[in-house]
Design a protein around this motif. Sequence first.
Motif, mmCIF file in Angstrom:
data_model
loop_
_atom_site.group_PDB
_atom_site.id
_atom_site.type_symbol
_atom_site.label_atom_id
_atom_site.label_comp_id
_atom_site.label_asym_id
_atom_site.label_seq_id
_atom_site.Cartn_x
_atom_site.Cartn_y
_atom_site.Cartn_z
ATOM 1 N N LYS A 80 -1.646 -5.847 6.534
ATOM 2 C CA LYS A 80 -0.423 -6.587 6.822
ATOM 3 C C LYS A 80 -0.112 -7.515 5.649
ATOM 4 O O LYS A 80 -1.035 -7.923 4.919
ATOM 5 C CB LYS A 80 -0.603 -7.426 8.090
ATOM 6 N N PRO A 81 1.145 -7.867 5.430
ATOM 7 C CA PRO A 81 1.447 -8.881 4.410
ATOM 8 C C PRO A 81 0.667 -10.172 4.704
ATOM 9 O O PRO A 81 0.655 -10.646 5.841
ATOM 10 C CB PRO A 81 2.949 -9.095 4.567
ATOM 11 N N GLY A 82 -0.007 -10.698 3.718
ATOM 12 C CA GLY A 82 -0.855 -11.871 3.918
ATOM 13 C C GLY A 82 -2.266 -11.502 4.347
ATOM 14 O O GLY A 82 -3.126 -12.379 4.471
ATOM 15 N N GLU A 124 -5.736 -10.955 -1.532
ATOM 16 C CA GLU A 124 -4.709 -11.030 -0.491
ATOM 17 C C GLU A 124 -3.525 -10.124 -0.844
ATOM 18 O O GLU A 124 -3.135 -10.003 -2.016
ATOM 19 C CB GLU A 124 -4.235 -12.480 -0.359
ATOM 20 N N THR A 143 0.392 -1.286 7.374
ATOM 21 C CA THR A 143 0.370 -2.687 7.850
ATOM 22 C C THR A 143 -0.280 -2.841 9.224
ATOM 23 O O THR A 143 0.234 -3.543 10.092
ATOM 24 C CB THR A 143 1.795 -3.291 7.863
ATOM 25 N N LYS A 179 2.733 -11.827 0.768
ATOM 26 C CA LYS A 179 3.627 -11.783 1.922
ATOM 27 C C LYS A 179 5.028 -11.372 1.488
ATOM 28 O O LYS A 179 5.438 -11.611 0.374
ATOM 29 C CB LYS A 179 3.683 -13.165 2.589
#
Length: 230
Positions: A122-124, A227, A93, A230
Amino acid sequence: MMRKKGLIKFIWGEAWTGKTIYRSLMYWTLKPWLSETKGVVLDLASGGSNPTYLRLLKESQRLDMFYCPLDYKPELSPMVVADINRTLPFKETIADEVWLISSIHIYAEPVLVLQDIFRILKPGGRLILTSPLNANVMPQPTDYFRYTSQGIELLLQRSGFRSVAIQSFGERWTCALFFLQNFFQFPMVWALSQITALLLDNITERAVKLLKKRTHACPLGFVAVAEKPK
């Protein structure tokens, strides 16, 4: 559907710098997606420390982002020297965005590569990749695959990504030009041939719609944006 406004002017300018029709149309398709780029950006298989597609970014973006080019060739002076076929030398991340420009076809295990990219995002975070379809053999140093839009979608799904968009670029006439590009070495002829191929693609598209003919797409390649959920 590829946007048309400003396309001829853009292609003309790229052709004068020696870009192939493949690279010119890829840059045109990439440009609006790169307008959203920010944060920590890892450019895998960058081919050097300052690839030409960096000029698609606004100067303000380049000042506000941390750009990290990676390549396996130390003589190209990337920030990080590493082989993407092995585990990437980054913590989990760490990245806001990862670029994989015209290199997905060279990996023997593309899902493993994409899963490792998923790990470091990273998430998103976003993955932006481009992939050739109708193209000559391009060993860099290997060349294993060609992917359709469905093939790219499948790779992304198997790697955990959520597909945002997969856009094609080029069609029959621009494909033909790409294969014949070595015969158009003079800058004026090079540029005029690219504009002519673009216009013929457009005329063919309109004729097919008018005559209600059923045809299958024949793109040069794809730009895909995905993507990490998240």
